[in-house]
Design an enzyme around this catalytic site. Sequence first.
Site, short mmCIF file in Angstrom:
data_model
loop_
_atom_site.label_atom_id
_atom_site.label_comp_id
_atom_site.label_asym_id
_atom_site.label_seq_id
_atom_site.Cartn_x
_atom_site.Cartn_y
_atom_site.Cartn_z
N GLY A 10 0.84 -1.18 0.00
CA GLY A 10 0.00 0.00 0.00
C GLY A 10 0.88 1.23 0.00
O GLY A 10 1.99 1.21 -0.53
N GLY A 13 4.06 0.36 2.04
CA GLY A 13 4.76 -0.76 1.42
C GLY A 13 5.40 -0.40 0.09
O GLY A 13 6.54 -0.82 -0.19
N ALA A 123 2.16 9.17 3.08
CA ALA A 123 1.91 8.87 1.66
C ALA A 123 0.48 8.38 1.49
O ALA A 123 -0.15 7.93 2.45
CB ALA A 123 2.90 7.83 1.15
N LYS A 174 4.95 7.41 19.16
CA LYS A 174 4.17 7.26 17.94
C LYS A 174 2.76 6.76 18.26
O LYS A 174 1.78 7.24 17.67
CB LYS A 174 4.88 6.27 17.00
CG LYS A 174 4.13 6.01 15.69
CD LYS A 174 4.04 7.24 14.80
CE LYS A 174 3.18 7.00 13.56
NZ LYS A 174 3.77 6.02 12.64
#
Length: 292
Positions: A10, A13, A123, A174
């Site tokens: 995705g 990835g 992204a 995170k």
Amino acid sequence: MARIAVVGPGSVGVFFAGHLAAAGHDVIACARRPFDRYVIESAEFPLDIEATVVTDPKDIESTVDWVLVCVKAHQTEGAAGWLAALCDQNTRVLVVQNGIEHHRVDPFVNGAPSIPAVVYCGAELVAPGRIEHLTSGRLIVPAEPFGQELVELFAESQAELRPSGNFATHQWRKLSMNIMANGLTALTRRKMGVVTEPGVKPIAIALVRECWQLAQAEGADLDPGNAEEAVETLMASGGDGGTSMFYDTLAGRPTEHDAIHGAALRCADRLGIDTPTIRIIHGLLDARAPTN
């Protein structure tokens, strides 16, 4: 040159698969839909390179040196067929997922060691093999026992691999940002700017504070008293991007809230620490999408 498989090409990835392939490694993308190139539209890390893609685990001919698990956390069990075909005890499995429960892959990897990673890669997938990259391309991993091997694996790549001797702090920092940002953007269906709303900002601070209470109890170097400053710093950056759960919500896809908020609640129950705000957000996310 290493033989690498990326399970789940995705947005994240594709970024790491493409840049590892560009560095000269033999990279296989394990995907549901075929594509023939990695295309990364990016001001900082542009790339357009041929891709090797397999769409059926039955077509995997041998195990590999490294597997990057890039499916979202709630999709891990669905990737079991890929992992069984790709892994043996000599494989190293890098878990590129949100949350703190990276051991979820262990039942599926034939005894291969799994390595947790904290991922920073902004992204969006726009088509199979093609992403719009906005910011960062970094993985943080524990320094031991495989940190140096990963540094060498990524050495010729534009993607950054950073080992840390204080991994728990990175992991919990995170998680706290995901608990705050993913939950609030998914529930309001608004991008990150929603955190500046007067009625929302106190909730954001409470979410981070509660998460850092857990983090501190788990040995992370995070002070719950600094939660407000952390939220202020994040919002001062001026970003108004969407989160992964925001985009999944708009698209009607299942979200990974159980791997994010649920993981914190499981830790809270184990430690006996009250986290009421996280519990409310998780409950609302569950009620909104009870089958996810």
